[in-house]
Scaffold this active site. Structure first.
Site, PDB file in Angstrom:
ATOM      1  N   SER A 139      32.446  23.704  53.136  1.00  0.00           N
ATOM      2  CA  SER A 139      31.615  24.761  52.581  1.00  0.00           C
ATOM      3  C   SER A 139      30.176  24.253  52.554  1.00  0.00           C
ATOM      4  CB  SER A 139      32.121  25.139  51.181  1.00  0.00           C
ATOM      5  OG  SER A 139      31.344  26.166  50.621  1.00  0.00           O
ATOM      6  N   TYR A 143      24.896  33.466  56.154  1.00  0.00           N
ATOM      7  CA  TYR A 143      25.573  32.171  55.996  1.00  0.00           C
ATOM      8  C   TYR A 143      26.196  32.069  54.611  1.00  0.00           C
ATOM      9  CZ  TYR A 143      26.227  27.106  55.727  1.00  0.00           C
ATOM     10  OH  TYR A 143      26.764  25.844  55.567  1.00  0.00           O
ATOM     11  N   LYS A 170      30.217  31.480  53.420  1.00  0.00           N
ATOM     12  CA  LYS A 170      30.669  30.353  52.601  1.00  0.00           C
ATOM     13  C   LYS A 170      31.166  30.793  51.225  1.00  0.00           C
ATOM     14  CE  LYS A 170      29.933  27.173  55.677  1.00  0.00           C
ATOM     15  NZ  LYS A 170      31.077  26.516  56.344  1.00  0.00           N
TER      16      LYS A 170
END
Length: 272
Positions: free
Chosen positions: A134, A148, A152
């Site tokens: 992560s 992004y 995550k």
């Protein structure tokens, strides 16, 4: 006792460092790359303990086949590291549908497919460790990388649920949350949206984030990842790097303060 690893994105960055760390101490590694030539040197150096596999993690069936082949080749599957991923830079208003889907397909769905493929094998063994790469961006958020963060944060939630579902099978789950490191995550590996001039000032401010001034050394994570996978009770979450803890503390203190301030409204919404 040696371990068998399956590592996606083993050609560079953390994946490469961790593959070399595992191989260097006598473990076996199945390492994937879009181009097998990028890991050919590891096959030559470790012909008995390294298996290079061509893989695009966005391909569900290919993920399943690669995981199964690794387990069949080495006879077990102890550690699965979902490392393959990339960063996409773009303000939320700038993002296209294709860009967001590509980010999620690699960073989130790629990890999900490999995880699902590994779980039946690990359940049958009664042991295993899923390591999800992560980011500090999986628990906090900054301008310019909204897509992004979405990938995550999704991985974080999925993996926390997973950890509770598989604990009784002897399977551990760990989310590794690195801060800024000297990889090419923000360089050649990254993607970028077409920029709107209206956000130039935001982009300029974001480029001066403190973490960019003192990036971590990828090679230093070798001993760290070995400590995590060798732990009798590995953590659900672990930061890599100096900066993430301070970021998390400031972020969560702010969240708690806001939640407490607005608790009367929360209770109002509950009803009597």
């Amino acid at each position: 006792m040696s371990k068998t690893w399956f590592i996606t994105g083993a050609s560079k960055g953390f994946g490469r460092e961790w593959a070399e760390a595992a191989l260097g101490r006598g473990d076996s590694v199945a390492g994937t790359a879009r181009n097998p030539d990028d890991v050919r040197d590891l096959e030559e150096q470790y012909p008995e303990t390294f298996l290079g596999l061509r893989l695009d993690v966005t391909d569900h069936d290919a993920d399943t086949a690669a995981v199964r082949r690794a387990a069949e080749h080495f006879g077990s599957l102890d550690v699965v590291v979902n490392n393959a991923g990339f960063g996409h830079f773009g303000m939320v208003e700038e993002l296209t549908e294709d860009e967001v889907r590509a980010q999620l397909e690699t960073n989130f769905f790629g990890a999900l497919w490999a995880t699902q493929a590994a779980l039946p094998i690990m359940r049958e063994q009664g042991s295993g460790h899923i390591v999800q790469v992560s980011s500090i961006g999986g628990i906090s958020a900054f301008p310019t990388v909204g897509a992004y963060h979405a990938s995550k944060w999704a991985l974080e939630g999925l993996s926390q649920s997973l950890s509770q579902e598989v604990a009784d099978f002897g399977i551990h789950v760990t989310l590794v949350e690195p801060g800024g490191f000297s990889t090419d995550w923000s360089g050649p590996s990254s993607k970028r949206s077409a920029e709107l001039d209206a956000y130039d000032d935001v982009r300029e401010a974001a480029s001066k984030r403190p973490s960019a001034a003192d990036p971590g050394k990828p090679e230093a994570t070798r001993s760290a990842i070995l400590a995590v996978v060798d732990a009798d009770e590995p953590p659900l979450r672990v930061f890599f790097g100096k900066a993430p803890l301070g970021i998390a503390e400031r972020d969560y203190e702010s969240r708690l303060a806001t939640w407490r301030e607005w608790q009367p409204v929360a209770e109002q919404a509950h009803g009597s």
